[in-house]
Write a protein that holds these residues in place. Sequence first.
Motif, PDB file in Angstrom:
ATOM      1  N   GLN A   1     -13.672 -16.185  11.826  1.00  0.00           N
ATOM      2  CA  GLN A   1     -13.145 -14.997  11.164  1.00  0.00           C
ATOM      3  C   GLN A   1     -13.001 -15.262   9.679  1.00  0.00           C
ATOM      4  OE1 GLN A   1      -9.854 -13.251  13.147  1.00  0.00           O
ATOM      5  NE2 GLN A   1      -9.375 -11.832  11.536  1.00  0.00           N
ATOM      6  N   THR A   2     -13.522 -14.338   8.877  1.00  0.00           N
ATOM      7  CA  THR A   2     -13.492 -14.520   7.438  1.00  0.00           C
ATOM      8  C   THR A   2     -12.098 -14.264   6.893  1.00  0.00           C
ATOM      9  OG1 THR A   2     -14.127 -12.215   7.099  1.00  0.00           O
ATOM     10  CG2 THR A   2     -15.898 -13.833   7.223  1.00  0.00           C
ATOM     11  N   LYS A   3     -11.850 -14.813   5.733  1.00  0.00           N
ATOM     12  CA  LYS A   3     -10.558 -14.644   5.078  1.00  0.00           C
ATOM     13  C   LYS A   3     -10.410 -13.207   4.586  1.00  0.00           C
ATOM     14  CE  LYS A   3      -7.694 -16.538   1.361  1.00  0.00           C
ATOM     15  NZ  LYS A   3      -7.642 -17.508   0.248  1.00  0.00           N
ATOM     16  N   SER A   4      -9.284 -12.583   4.923  1.00  0.00           N
ATOM     17  CA  SER A   4      -9.061 -11.190   4.552  1.00  0.00           C
ATOM     18  C   SER A   4      -8.538 -11.092   3.130  1.00  0.00           C
ATOM     19  CB  SER A   4      -8.064 -10.543   5.515  1.00  0.00           C
ATOM     20  OG  SER A   4      -6.816 -11.217   5.457  1.00  0.00           O
ATOM     21  N   SER A   5      -8.755  -9.937   2.499  1.00  0.00           N
ATOM     22  CA  SER A   5      -8.258  -9.676   1.154  1.00  0.00           C
ATOM     23  C   SER A   5      -7.418  -8.413   1.191  1.00  0.00           C
ATOM     24  CB  SER A   5      -9.431  -9.516   0.185  1.00  0.00           C
ATOM     25  OG  SER A   5     -10.187  -8.356   0.516  1.00  0.00           O
ATOM     26  N   SER A   6      -6.891  -8.056   0.043  1.00  0.00           N
ATOM     27  CA  SER A   6      -6.041  -6.867  -0.034  1.00  0.00           C
ATOM     28  C   SER A   6      -6.843  -5.582  -0.168  1.00  0.00           C
ATOM     29  CB  SER A   6      -5.088  -7.002  -1.224  1.00  0.00           C
ATOM     30  OG  SER A   6      -5.832  -7.100  -2.446  1.00  0.00           O
ATOM     31  N   ARG A   7      -8.154  -5.667  -0.457  1.00  0.00           N
ATOM     32  CA  ARG A   7      -8.953  -4.465  -0.695  1.00  0.00           C
ATOM     33  C   ARG A   7      -8.972  -3.517   0.515  1.00  0.00           C
ATOM     34  NH1 ARG A   7     -12.639  -3.316  -4.785  1.00  0.00           N
ATOM     35  NH2 ARG A   7     -13.219  -1.128  -4.614  1.00  0.00           N
ATOM     36  N   PRO A   8      -9.172  -4.006   1.743  1.00  0.00           N
ATOM     37  CA  PRO A   8      -9.141  -3.075   2.874  1.00  0.00           C
ATOM     38  C   PRO A   8      -7.826  -2.314   2.982  1.00  0.00           C
ATOM     39  CG  PRO A   8     -10.117  -5.154   3.544  1.00  0.00           C
ATOM     40  CD  PRO A   8      -9.545  -5.366   2.182  1.00  0.00           C
ATOM     41  N   TRP A   9      -6.729  -2.974   2.684  1.00  0.00           N
ATOM     42  CA  TRP A   9      -5.440  -2.303   2.814  1.00  0.00           C
ATOM     43  C   TRP A   9      -5.217  -1.305   1.688  1.00  0.00           C
ATOM     44  CZ3 TRP A   9      -3.449  -2.442   7.352  1.00  0.00           C
ATOM     45  CH2 TRP A   9      -3.716  -3.531   8.176  1.00  0.00           C
ATOM     46  N   LEU A  10      -5.788  -1.560   0.516  1.00  0.00           N
ATOM     47  CA  LEU A  10      -5.738  -0.551  -0.542  1.00  0.00           C
ATOM     48  C   LEU A  10      -6.549   0.684  -0.144  1.00  0.00           C
ATOM     49  CD1 LEU A  10      -6.110  -2.766  -3.749  1.00  0.00           C
ATOM     50  CD2 LEU A  10      -4.049  -1.607  -2.922  1.00  0.00           C
ATOM     51  N   VAL A  11      -7.698   0.448   0.493  1.00  0.00           N
ATOM     52  CA  VAL A  11      -8.489   1.569   1.001  1.00  0.00           C
ATOM     53  C   VAL A  11      -7.689   2.350   2.041  1.00  0.00           C
ATOM     54  CG1 VAL A  11     -10.567   2.195   2.292  1.00  0.00           C
ATOM     55  CG2 VAL A  11     -10.692   0.430   0.520  1.00  0.00           C
ATOM     56  N   PHE A  12      -6.989   1.642   2.902  1.00  0.00           N
ATOM     57  CA  PHE A  12      -6.161   2.298   3.915  1.00  0.00           C
ATOM     58  C   PHE A  12      -5.075   3.155   3.271  1.00  0.00           C
ATOM     59  CE2 PHE A  12      -2.075   1.713   6.249  1.00  0.00           C
ATOM     60  CZ  PHE A  12      -2.299   2.657   7.234  1.00  0.00           C
ATOM     61  N   ILE A  13      -4.385   2.620   2.270  1.00  0.00           N
ATOM     62  CA  ILE A  13      -3.342   3.383   1.590  1.00  0.00           C
ATOM     63  C   ILE A  13      -3.937   4.622   0.930  1.00  0.00           C
ATOM     64  CG2 ILE A  13      -1.658   3.334  -0.296  1.00  0.00           C
ATOM     65  CD1 ILE A  13      -1.262   0.357   0.308  1.00  0.00           C
ATOM     66  N   GLY A  14      -5.099   4.453   0.280  1.00  0.00           N
ATOM     67  CA  GLY A  14      -5.753   5.592  -0.341  1.00  0.00           C
ATOM     68  C   GLY A  14      -6.143   6.663   0.663  1.00  0.00           C
ATOM     69  N   CYS A  15      -6.624   6.248   1.836  1.00  0.00           N
ATOM     70  CA  CYS A  15      -6.981   7.214   2.878  1.00  0.00           C
ATOM     71  C   CYS A  15      -5.749   7.930   3.410  1.00  0.00           C
ATOM     72  CB  CYS A  15      -7.723   6.515   4.011  1.00  0.00           C
ATOM     73  SG  CYS A  15      -9.380   5.955   3.562  1.00  0.00           S
ATOM     74  N   CYS A  16      -4.637   7.221   3.481  1.00  0.00           N
ATOM     75  CA  CYS A  16      -3.381   7.876   3.871  1.00  0.00           C
ATOM     76  C   CYS A  16      -2.999   8.957   2.863  1.00  0.00           C
ATOM     77  CB  CYS A  16      -2.268   6.832   3.985  1.00  0.00           C
ATOM     78  SG  CYS A  16      -2.411   5.716   5.396  1.00  0.00           S
ATOM     79  N   VAL A  17      -3.169   8.656   1.588  1.00  0.00           N
ATOM     80  CA  VAL A  17      -2.863   9.650   0.553  1.00  0.00           C
ATOM     81  C   VAL A  17      -3.829  10.833   0.648  1.00  0.00           C
ATOM     82  CG1 VAL A  17      -2.763  10.040  -1.947  1.00  0.00           C
ATOM     83  CG2 VAL A  17      -1.849   7.920  -0.977  1.00  0.00           C
ATOM     84  N   LEU A  18      -5.109  10.546   0.915  1.00  0.00           N
ATOM     85  CA  LEU A  18      -6.073  11.636   1.082  1.00  0.00           C
ATOM     86  C   LEU A  18      -5.654  12.582   2.195  1.00  0.00           C
ATOM     87  CD1 LEU A  18      -9.701  10.188   0.752  1.00  0.00           C
ATOM     88  CD2 LEU A  18      -8.639  11.966  -0.623  1.00  0.00           C
ATOM     89  N   SER A  19      -5.247  12.030   3.322  1.00  0.00           N
ATOM     90  CA  SER A  19      -4.847  12.872   4.446  1.00  0.00           C
ATOM     91  C   SER A  19      -3.529  13.579   4.182  1.00  0.00           C
ATOM     92  CB  SER A  19      -4.736  12.031   5.726  1.00  0.00           C
ATOM     93  OG  SER A  19      -5.990  11.567   6.144  1.00  0.00           O
ATOM     94  N   LEU A  20      -2.565  12.853   3.646  1.00  0.00           N
ATOM     95  CA  LEU A  20      -1.234  13.420   3.423  1.00  0.00           C
ATOM     96  C   LEU A  20      -1.257  14.498   2.350  1.00  0.00           C
ATOM     97  CD1 LEU A  20       1.856  13.073   4.130  1.00  0.00           C
ATOM     98  CD2 LEU A  20       1.970  11.625   2.100  1.00  0.00           C
ATOM     99  N   VAL A  21      -1.783  14.158   1.186  1.00  0.00           N
ATOM    100  CA  VAL A  21      -1.745  15.082   0.050  1.00  0.00           C
ATOM    101  C   VAL A  21      -2.953  16.013   0.053  1.00  0.00           C
ATOM    102  CG1 VAL A  21      -1.647  15.246  -2.463  1.00  0.00           C
ATOM    103  CG2 VAL A  21      -0.448  13.388  -1.292  1.00  0.00           C
TER     104      VAL A  21
END
Length: 442
Positions: free
Chosen positions: A4-24
Motif C-alpha cells: 500500500q502506497t503512502k497516503s497524502s492529504s490531497r485526497p482528503w482535500l478533494v473530499f472536503i471540496g466535494c462536500c462543499v460542492l454538495s452542501l453549498v
Amino acid sequence: MSTQTKSSSRPWLVFIGCCVLSLVGFGLIVNTPGLYFTVLGETLNVSRTQIALASSIMAIAGAVTMLFAGKVMKMLDSRILISVCIAGVAALFLAQSFFNAVWQFYISFALMGILYVIPISLAPSVLLANWFESKLGMVMGIALGLSGIGGTIFNPVVSWFITNLGWQTSYRLTALILVICILPFSLLVFKFRPDEAKGEQAYGHIVSAAVADDAQAAGELPGIESKKAYRTPTFVLLVLVSVLLQIVAALVQHVSSHEIAHGLTLEQGALVVSGIMFGAAIGKATIGILLDYLKPELTIVIYSAIGLAGWGLMAVATTPTPAIAAGFMAGLGQGSCSSPCRGSSASPSASAITARSCPSSPCLARSPPPSPSPRMAPCSTPPAPMCRRWSAIWPCTWSPRPAWSSDSVCARSRKSRSRPSEAGQNRFQTNVYIRNIRSIHE
C-alpha cells in the motif's frame, strides 16, 4: 505481493471540496429556485406556471449536457472547467437580479442547466472515485448525502433573504456565497486524477503485480453485451425509476408555492422544503442500515409507503407543523430511490452485465485474488449465485472469474453455500457501483 502506497492529504482535500460542492452548490443551485416562483410571478405579472417553466428548461438543458459532460471533463483540466462553470452560474444569479422579463429567466436557466451539471451532478462522484480506492463508500456517502443537508440549511436562509432583503438582493448574495465557498477548492484542489509521475496516488492505492497480471490474462470477460442488456426488463425498470425520481425532485421546487397558496408564509413554506431535504438525507443514511437486516423488496416498500403517505398528507395540510412533518415523510421516501440498487432477484437474461461493455473497468482489477485453500477440489461448474447478484444492475459490475480462478470460486461455493454478511454485501456493492462511475464517464 501487494504494497500500500503512502497516503497524502490531497485526497482528503478533494473530499472536503466535494462536500462543499454538495452542501453549498447543490443546496443553492438545485434546491432553492422554487422559492422565487411566487414573488417573481407577482413582480413580472405572469402566472406561476410561466415562471416555473424556467426550471423545466433548466432540467432539459442539464439532461442534454449530461450526455457529453463526462467526455468534456476528461478532455479539459477539471480545475479550470469546474471553476468556469461555477463562475458562470454565479454570474447568472447576479444577472437575474436585474431581469425584468420572463424570457430572460428562460435563457438564464437554460444556460444554468448547461453549466451546473459538471460541477454539481458529475464532479463529486468522478473526483472521489479517482482519488479514493480505500474508504470510497464512506466518503462518497458523506459527500453526496450533504446535498440534502444543504437544502435543509439554505431553504430557510434564502427565504429570509427574499422576505427581508428582496429577491434581487437574494440572487446577489447567492452568487457571492457560491464564489466564496466553491471557487477556492475548484481552482486549487479539484485535480481530475492523481499524477503518478509526480508521486501522487489515490488514498489506499495498492500496488499488486499479481492483480495486474490476472487482469491482463483474463481474456474474454463473462456476461452479456450492453446492447442485449439494454433490452432487458431490469434495465427498462431502472430507467423508469430514474425518470420518476427526477419528476419527484422537480415537484419539490413547487412545494413552497403550494404551501403559500394554502395560507402559509414563505418562511413556513421553506421549512416544509427543508423537511423534505432533511428527510431525504435521513432516508439515504437509514435505508442502507435496513438493507443489512431486511429484504431489499420489503425495505423499498416500507420507504415508498412512507413517501406516498407524506405527499398525501402534504396535499391536505394547512398548518405548518403537519406540513413540515409530511415533508419529512416525503423526503424519507426518496431514500428508496437514492441508494445503490442491489439486484436481489435479477433475471437470468440480465444477470451478468459485466466489463465486456467497458473493458477498462477498474472493478475487475482492484481486489487481490484470495489464496485458494488446499482442501478445495477443482470443478468446472459456474460460481454460486452470490457471485452474480449485483451484476444485473450496473455496467462493469464485479464478477470474480477474471481475477479468481473459477475452480477456487466453485470450490468455495461447494464447501459453503452461505452468503456473505448483508452488511459486507452492501458495503462492497456500494464501492463497486461508485468505482464504475469513472469507467462510465471515461
